[in-house]
Design an enzyme around this catalytic site. Structure first.
Site, PDB file in Angstrom:
ATOM      1  N   TYR A 231       0.873  -1.175   0.000  1.00 63.41           N
ATOM      2  CA  TYR A 231       0.000   0.000   0.000  1.00 63.41           C
ATOM      3  C   TYR A 231       0.914   1.229   0.000  1.00 63.41           C
ATOM      4  CZ  TYR A 231      -4.052   2.799   1.484  1.00 63.41           C
ATOM      5  OH  TYR A 231      -5.044   3.742   1.565  1.00 63.41           O
TER       6      TYR A 231
ATOM      7  N   ARG B 288      -6.414  10.198 -10.819  1.00 61.93           N
ATOM      8  CA  ARG B 288      -5.705  10.921  -9.746  1.00 61.93           C
ATOM      9  C   ARG B 288      -5.204   9.873  -8.760  1.00 61.93           C
ATOM     10  NH1 ARG B 288      -5.720  10.294  -4.874  1.00 61.93           N
ATOM     11  NH2 ARG B 288      -7.640  11.118  -4.033  1.00 61.93           N
TER      12      ARG B 288
ATOM     13  N   LYS C 113      -5.637  -1.709  -2.078  1.00 60.37           N
ATOM     14  CA  LYS C 113      -6.728  -1.425  -1.134  1.00 60.37           C
ATOM     15  C   LYS C 113      -7.420  -2.728  -0.743  1.00 60.37           C
ATOM     16  CE  LYS C 113      -7.013   3.239  -1.157  1.00 60.37           C
ATOM     17  NZ  LYS C 113      -7.165   4.139  -0.038  1.00 60.37           N
TER      18      LYS C 113
ATOM     19  N   GLU D  37     -12.358   4.919  -6.160  1.00 60.49           N
ATOM     20  CA  GLU D  37     -11.055   5.274  -5.597  1.00 60.49           C
ATOM     21  C   GLU D  37     -10.228   6.057  -6.605  1.00 60.49           C
ATOM     22  OE1 GLU D  37     -10.173   4.043  -2.311  1.00 60.49           O
ATOM     23  OE2 GLU D  37      -8.737   5.671  -2.608  1.00 60.49           O
ATOM     24  N   ASP D  38      -9.689   7.149  -6.153  1.00 61.95           N
ATOM     25  CA  ASP D  38      -8.728   7.940  -6.930  1.00 61.95           C
ATOM     26  C   ASP D  38      -9.258   8.371  -8.301  1.00 61.95           C
ATOM     27  OD1 ASP D  38      -7.281   7.612  -4.670  1.00 61.95           O
ATOM     28  OD2 ASP D  38      -5.500   6.771  -5.618  1.00 61.95           O
TER      29      ASP D  38
ATOM     30  N   ASP E  28     -14.234   6.526  -1.546  1.00 58.81           N
ATOM     31  CA  ASP E  28     -13.301   6.413  -0.432  1.00 58.81           C
ATOM     32  C   ASP E  28     -12.566   7.728  -0.171  1.00 58.81           C
ATOM     33  OD1 ASP E  28     -11.891   4.962   1.546  1.00 58.81           O
ATOM     34  OD2 ASP E  28     -10.209   4.699   0.176  1.00 58.81           O
ATOM     35  N   ASP E  29     -12.187   8.426  -1.231  1.00 57.04           N
ATOM     36  CA  ASP E  29     -11.408   9.659  -1.043  1.00 57.04           C
ATOM     37  C   ASP E  29     -12.261  10.761  -0.427  1.00 57.04           C
ATOM     38  OD1 ASP E  29      -8.849   8.826  -2.339  1.00 57.04           O
ATOM     39  OD2 ASP E  29     -10.279   8.407  -3.942  1.00 57.04           O
TER      40      ASP E  29
ATOM     41  N   ASN F 129      -0.478  11.723   0.028  1.00 60.76           N
ATOM     42  CA  ASN F 129       0.302  10.520  -0.284  1.00 60.76           C
ATOM     43  C   ASN F 129       0.886  10.613  -1.692  1.00 60.76           C
ATOM     44  OD1 ASN F 129      -0.470   9.081   2.115  1.00 60.76           O
ATOM     45  ND2 ASN F 129      -2.513   8.918   1.211  1.00 60.76           N
TER      46      ASN F 129
END
Ligand SMILES: NC(=O)C1=CN([C@@H]2O[C@H](COP(=O)(O)OP(=O)(O)OC[C@H]3O[C@@H](n4cnc5c(N)ncnc54)[C@H](O)[C@@H]3O)[C@@H](O)[C@H]2O)C=CC1
Ligand SMILES: CC(=O)C(=O)O
Ligand SMILES: [Mg+2]
Length: 520
Positions: A130, A183, A201, A272-273, A295-296, A446
């Site tokens: 991760y 992203r 994840k 996600e992302d 999630d973000d 991150n």
């Protein structure tokens, strides 16, 4: 936190995949011979006992000696430790990728052993599978790719998705993580290479939440990339076309969502992302129709709120004091705005005030500085948190971060900007003037190189008494005289054990009802 996550995982995982037999109890293997050895779900390597070798047509396909699961485990850990010894002193990126490769090879060969070592060594291995290493893996994914994992749906598959979804071999899927690669962490558009994120994840779901690994599915939705370097790379594995936009883009996501929920109506889809505009739009578009969340936006908000409340407690104050904290959020994208929305809701509930008055203690900056109502072309998503100029005395539209910190003397400085080092020495020193006796600095971006500051710099410049948290892990800081600057990790993965328990104990729809009740 890891201790709790491990306990949850150990109890759930043992129920799903018993340690001693290495194959899930309710599982019937329809394969034989080499097909079993090449299937990481069923393969036990040299661990197949002779009776199974006879029954499954494996006699002669393996060396004669049977090696127990415990011996295989010890052998893997010894290879891992020997890799650590042999790569000492080499550049960090080289070492991290070597560690990722050895774990990935095990994942591809023998999932039972892989998840066992992951669960038992979660603190050491989480940074490899991760963040931060997964960022490096995504950047290099086309070169690192050896075996497929998860599914790929591309713009070229339009009209085919309903049949494609039945190509996935597992009958049941509970948890899906999907990205369009636009992203990836703070690394920007990585196109198809972003698949590393859903894989990482979901590994955390299995290891920390005890989700059955046969029931998870990483998905890449490849609608092209605007990353010029990737488009020009002859070995790039994704569609070599600019990203689809507007209705064309949404038509692809719509088709995928219909297909996936037709086959598995109760599966939860974690977005996600996705770049902010699509993160918000897809959340609004699908949350009422499908089991899904972002999630973000939502996961990050849950973890950040837990950290903010924990900070109040670390200051020795009652939780109700949260409504008096001045909080500066740096970054007004999917994550920053998600955190603001949830934190404002929490304050308004705790204080009994309406949201308008709860918002007064929150301030948000983006790449153009402090966001106020005076901004031209104010982003509608950020508009609810834009300040009236009258409420920010001494500041103006677009004030810089250092001006904001010096003027407001915030209790909390929370970074979700993706800009490494933006909490520089001057900003951190200015936090010494905070109105809080124990100010909090959350550098949540991150991977590590995108963190707003390092832990060492935060303690050095802002003072020994700060509460520090980061999105990617840092070592605790030695403050001298035996004192330690504790580093907390504020990463949305810490919600996965909670989700995991919900998934095992309540149906997906019930879980979404719960989230809706909390307006999550
Ligand atoms: N720790 C965690 O659990 C999570 C961390 N993140 C991290 O947060 C970062 C941002 O993610 P998103 O919000 O999805 O990205 P985004 O691209 O949607 O938003 C980034 C925001 O930062 C702003 N920004 C850029 N340069 C800035 C500067 N110099 N000063 C102030 N603001 C600036 C942009 O204007 C934009 O508002 C990423 O690095 C991501 O890895 C995201 C989700 C969870
Ligand atoms: C942690 C996470 O979801 C991110 O950095 O995007
Ligand atoms: Mg993310």
């Amino acid at each position: 936190m890891w201790k709790l996550a491990r306990l949850v995982a150990a109890s759930n995982f043992r129920r799903a995949r018993p340690f001693s037999t290495a194959i899930p109890l309710p599982c019937i293997v329809h394969k034989r011979g080499a097909d079993i050895l090449h299937d990481p779900w069923f393969n036990k390597d040299t661990g197949f006992p002779l009776t199974e070798r006879d029954r499954l047509g494996l006699r002669g396909l393996l060396p004669p000696r049977v090696i127990s699961f415990q011996q295989q485990y010890a052998r893997f850990m010894e290879s891992y430790r020997s890799l650590e010894r042999n790569t000492m002193g080499q550049p960090e990126g080289v070492v991290s990728l070597a560690k990722w490769r050895i774990l990935n090879r095990l994942h591809d060969r023998n999932e039972t052993l892989y998840y066992r070592v992951l669960i038992d060594n979660i603190k050491d291995f989480a940074p490899v599978i991760y963040t931060p290493t997964v960022g490096l893996v995504c950047q290099n994914y086309s070169g690192l790719f050896r075996r497929p994992r998860g599914m790929y749906f591309s713009a070229k598959d339009k009209g085919e998705m309903m049949s494609m979804i039945y190509n996935w071999p597992a009958h049941q899927v509970d948890m899906i993580v999907i990205t369009d690669g636009s992203r990836i962490l703070g690394l920007g558009d990585l196109g198809v290479q972003g698949i590393g994120i859903p894989i990482g994840k979901l590994d955390m779901y299995v290891a920390a939440a005890g989700i059955n690994p046969q029931r998870v599915l990483p998905i890449m939705l490849d609608v092209g990339t605007n990353n010029k370097k990737l488009l020009e790379d002859p070995l790039y594995l994704g569609l070599r076309q600019p990203r689809l936009e507007g209705a064309e883009y949404l038509a692809i996501v719509d088709e995928f969502m219909e297909a996936v929920h037709t086959r598995w109506p109760k599966a939860i889809v974690q977005f996600e992302d996705f770049q902010a505009k699509w993160a918000f739009e897809t959340l609004e578009r699908y949350r009422g129709r499908f089991c899904m969340f972002n999630d973000d936006v939502q996961g990050t908000a849950g973890v950040a709120l837990a950290g903010l409340l924990g900070t109040v407690r670390a200051q020795g104050r009652p939780l109700s004091d949260f409504s008096n904290q001045k909080i500066v959020v740096v970054g007004a994208g999917s994550a920053g705005l998600g955190v603001l929305k949830m934190a404002v809701q929490a304050v308004s509930r705790m204080s009994g005030n309406n949201e308008t008055s709860a918002k007064k203690q929150f301030f948000v900056l983006d790449k153009d500085g402090l966001i106020t109502k005076a901004r031209k072309n104010l982003d509608p998503a950020a508009a609810p948190f834009a300040k009236e100029l009258a409420d920010v005395e001494g500041l103006r539209e677009g004030s810089s971060l250092i001006e904001v910190v010096k003027t407001l003397k915030p209790h909390v400085l929370l970074g979700l900007s993706g800009v490494g080092g933006i909490f520089n020495e001057e900003v951190l020193k200015a936090m010494r003037g905070s109105d809080s006796p124990r100010p909090a600095i959350f550098a949540m971006s991150n991977p590590t190189m995108n963190a707003e500051c390092t832990a060492a710099d935060a303690f050095k410049h802002a003072g020994d008494n700060i509460v520090f948290a980061s999105g990617s892990p840092f070592e605790n800081v030695d403050l001298g005289n035996g004192r330690v600057g504790h580093v907390n990790q504020a990463n949305n993965m810490y919600l996965f054990p909670g989700y995991g328990l919900l998934f095992t104990d309540v149906s997906a729809m019930r879980m979404l009802e719960i989230l809706e009740v909390y307006n999550f």
